[in-house]
Design a protein around this motif. Structure first.
Motif, short mmCIF file in Angstrom:
data_model
loop_
_atom_site.label_atom_id
_atom_site.label_comp_id
_atom_site.label_asym_id
_atom_site.label_seq_id
_atom_site.Cartn_x
_atom_site.Cartn_y
_atom_site.Cartn_z
N SER A 190 34.69 58.85 44.39
CA SER A 190 34.11 59.46 45.51
C SER A 190 32.78 58.59 45.95
CB SER A 190 33.56 60.93 44.80
OG SER A 190 34.35 61.45 44.39
N LEU A 224 34.18 55.83 47.92
CA LEU A 224 34.42 56.52 49.20
C LEU A 224 33.02 56.69 49.97
CD1 LEU A 224 36.97 57.71 50.30
CD2 LEU A 224 36.02 59.84 49.86
N LEU A 237 36.21 58.45 57.21
CA LEU A 237 36.47 59.87 57.00
C LEU A 237 35.53 60.95 57.17
CD1 LEU A 237 38.60 59.15 53.85
CD2 LEU A 237 39.44 60.24 55.64
N PHE A 238 34.35 60.75 56.91
CA PHE A 238 33.27 61.65 57.13
C PHE A 238 32.52 61.17 58.42
CE2 PHE A 238 34.12 61.34 52.83
CZ PHE A 238 34.21 62.85 52.29
N LEU A 285 43.51 55.32 51.20
CA LEU A 285 43.24 56.69 51.24
C LEU A 285 43.14 57.26 52.61
CD1 LEU A 285 43.26 59.21 49.46
CD2 LEU A 285 40.85 59.26 49.78
#
Lengths: 221, 485
Positions: free
Chosen positions: B300, B303, B314-315, B404
């Motif tokens: 995490s 990430l 992704l965010f 990912l």
């Protein structure tokens, strides 16, 4: 936060949540109570008991419990417990406890004195008490004896006992001189113990005479 | 068998009994023929209609899914190509800024060199002064006849000597003048070379610019195709998504292998922290789950680091953070990652110590002599290796964020496409089932008529007699299962 990100986050934290909220309520610990017969000629076999204890010390995990007690004329007493330990949850501490336990039982078995009578029933009741107190998920009584019970006249053991959910394993059940004359005595003795133990609610009865096959102690049938 | 005999009208004559029973059943079935036909027709019609309706709905759903998938695919493609064009423009911008910034200097250099060459050229153009006009005088003197006079001969000799002297002098001057011009030309040679070098540099930069412009053109064409929502663009993008998905799966599998090694490194020592006797399930210890959680937390952090570095997207909230907050986030996630890597290295060391302790205990219990352990640096290699692995793996896992993201993006397209295909297949199966049901209904009607064939023949005969026997009509079942003449 979009849906993809949410999925990624859920994937990452899923197991963390599972770890926090879904602990298995069952008790996975194992408690073993070893009875060492020190009566009569069987006292000479006591050295072999150390092998079994060492095997147990090497196999039991942190959090498990182990007690070693001797069987003598009257054995329904805590005084007969030679060594007992509930191993620490931390492996390093558990290893230290195991070393101390080994030293204690080793010292006793080297200087064991033979007793006149053999109170196996009393020792088993004492063992069941100890095991039930540990609250372990798996309970085992190991009897290192020829299973020939001999009581003095004033000792009363002919009453029903409770060994509910306890596995009883007889180890190194040697043959007596009379057994060699009539093997039915030996077989009958084992059969009588099996009947009594199973009648007391034990979950399993097993006889292990080959000390090279001690792994069968933890193998449930 | 006894029960069968109970049904016999004449138990002693089974054949006759069965025959009579069949006849009775036939009559009964003939009487119930019309309602039975209706029932079969209604039931099969209802089932077939329901199946066809479901098939039609599923086909429509599959088409809608396909459209949605296409829209998502094109949107993703547009975004990606847009980002690529942005990058290309940035690159062109940097190139133009860098080169044009140096262009005035380059220009000045070129002009100076050209001016210098021009000057030199002019200097080369200045020819030496022509020889004096006494050539004609010499010719005239040459025509003078000596007449055998000594004086004249002497004068002519003197003239000849003086002319030769002057000639030598003029030749010398000419040579000097040409030498000077050669020197000037030689001096201009470096400037020519400098101009050539500068022009080559300009040419290279121009060709770089042209290459970048061509790359932008290619991307722009792709963008235009995507914007026009052409089938070609969709096909290219879906192929690309499939390739990306496969690559992401391979890389994630490798990363899973790394995570497994990481897990093995820290699972045992974690039992020193959370205890070895607690279980989450019958075979899953709390310490193992704790190790897994640490690995997932590291992933995490990786990430978040990749998000904050704007490598992955992704965010959107992280991408949209202010520059200051984003930089803070980079430092926080990096610090946490370093701390976790340090913890892992320590746990790896502890694992080694625990295993050694357990081994020593087992050896002492077995009363066997302890195996000679190497105390030198060779014996410490596994420990050092474990520690280094424990420290490096969290950082390696941080990069999992990239495949990912690719996996999630391409997975949406692949999954959506597969789901649409599945729905279409299901619709086709329902359509086939609906048709089969309809045909089964007809088959059942024919079969029913086969059971009551004798009464039907009688009915047919009676009707033909009533009709005067003029015409014997044939009857057949129509497509709906109705008997038609």
């Amino acid at each position: 936060m979009n849906r993809r990100a949410l999925w990624a986050l859920l994937l990452t934290l899923g197991l963390a949540v599972a770890a926090a909220g879904c602990a298995d309520p069952r008790n996975h610990t194992h408690a073993v109570y070893v009875l060492v017969d020190t009566s009569g000629t069987y006292a000479r076999e006591a050295g072999k008991a150390q092998l079994i204890i060492n095997y147990l010390l090497g196999t039991l995990q942190p959090g498990d419990s182990l007690a070693v007690a001797r069987v003598q004329s009257r054995s329904f007493t805590e005084k007969d417990i030679i060594a007992k330990a509930m191993f620490d949850q931390r492996p390093s501490q558990a290893n230290a406890q195991k070393r101390a336990f080994r030293d204690k039982t080793d010292a006793f078995l080297r200087t064991v004195q033979g007793s006149a009578y053999t109170d196996i029933t009393g020792a088993m009741i004492q063992g069941a008490e100890f095991l039930n107190e540990t609250g372990a998920g798996k309970k085992t009584i190991l009897i290192f004896s020829d299973m020939q019970e001999e009581l003095d006249k004033s000792t009363i053991r002919n009453f029903p006992i409770s060994l509910k959910s306890i596995r009883v394993i007889a180890v190194n059940v040697t043959k007596l001189g009379t057994d060699n004359i009539d093997p039915r005595r030996y077989l009958g003795r084992l059969e009588a113990w099996q009947k009594r133990v199973e009648g007391a609610g034990a979950s399993e009865w097993k006889v292990i005479n080959d000390l090279e096959r001690l792994d069968a102690i933890f193998a449930t049938s | 068998m006894t029960s069968m005999r109970d049904w016999m009208i004449w138990p002693d004559n089974i054949v006759l009994s069965v025959l009579v029973l069949v006849l009775i059943a036939m009559v009964g079935l003939y009487a119930a023929r019309a309602p039975m036909h209706g029932m079969i027709r209604a039931a099969t019609y209802a089932l077939a209609t329901a199946l066809r309706l479901a098939a039609r709905w599923l086909f429509a759903a599959a088409a809608a899914m396909k459209e949605r998938n296409k829209a998502v695919l094109l949107a993703q493609g547009r975004r990606e190509v847009g980002q690529r064009i942005e990058r290309e423009f940035e690159r062109v911008g940097i190139l133009v800024t860098r080169d044009l910034q140096g262009y005035p200097v380059l220009q000045r250099k070129l002009l100076e060199a050209i001016t210098r060459i021009e000057e030199d050229y002019k200097k080369c153009g200045e020819v030496p002064p022509p020889p004096p006009d006494w050539v004609e005088a010499v010719a005239a003197v040459a025509q003078i006849k000596t007449g055998g006079g000594e004086v004249v001969q002497k004068i002519l000799d003197e003239i000849r000597q003086s002319v030769e002297k002057i000639h030598d002098k003029a030749i010398g001057e000419y040579r000097r003048a040409y030498e000077e011009r050669h020197d000037i030309l030689e001096g201009a040679l470096p400037f020519w070379r400098s101009i050539e070098k500068t022009l080559k540099l300009v040419d290279k930069r121009m060709s770089d610019l042209a290459d970048n412009a061509a790359a932008v053109d290619v991307q722009m064409k792709k963008y235009q195709k995507i914007a026009a929502k052409t089938d070609e663009a969709e096909s290219i993008l879906s192929n690309s998504a499939f390739t990306q998905f496969n690559i992401a799966v391979v890389v994630l599998t490798i990363a899973l292998g790394g995570a497994f090694v990481n897990f093995k490194l820290i699972a045992l020592p974690m039992s020193e922290m959370v205890g070895a006797g607690d279980y989450i399930t019958a075979s899953l210890r709390t310490s193992e789950v704790a190790a897994l959680v640490i690995i997932l937390v590291e992933a995490s952090m990786g990430l978040f680091l990749m998000e904050a570095l704007r490598i992955t997207h992704l965010f959107p909230r992280i991408s949209n953070l202010s520059e200051r907050a984003r930089r803070r986030m980079i430092w926080i996630s990096l610090t946490l990652l370093v701390i976790l890597a340090g913890v892992e290295a320590a746990l790896a060391l502890m694992r080694d110590m625990l295993i050694a302790d357990k081994q020593a205990l087992l050896q002492s219990l077995a009363a066997a002599p302890a195996a000679a352990m190497s105390d030198g640096w060779v014996g410490r290699i596994p420990t050092a290796g474990q520690m280094v692995l424990g420290f490096i793996l969290p950082f390696a896992l941080a990069f999992v964020a990239i495949p990912l993201e690719s996996f999630i993006h391409s997975g949406r397209n692949i999954g959506g496409s597969m789901l649409a295909d599945l729905v279409r297949m299901l619709a086709f199966a329902l359509r086939v089932l609906g048709n089969l049901t309809r045909h089964l209904g007809r088959l059942l009607l024919h079969f029913y008529d086969l059971l009551v064939v004798l009464p039907l023949m009688v009915e047919h005969l009676v009707k033909s007699l009533r009709g005067g026997g003029a015409k014997v009509s044939t009857r057949r079942l129509d497509s709906t299962g109705e008997l038609k003449s």
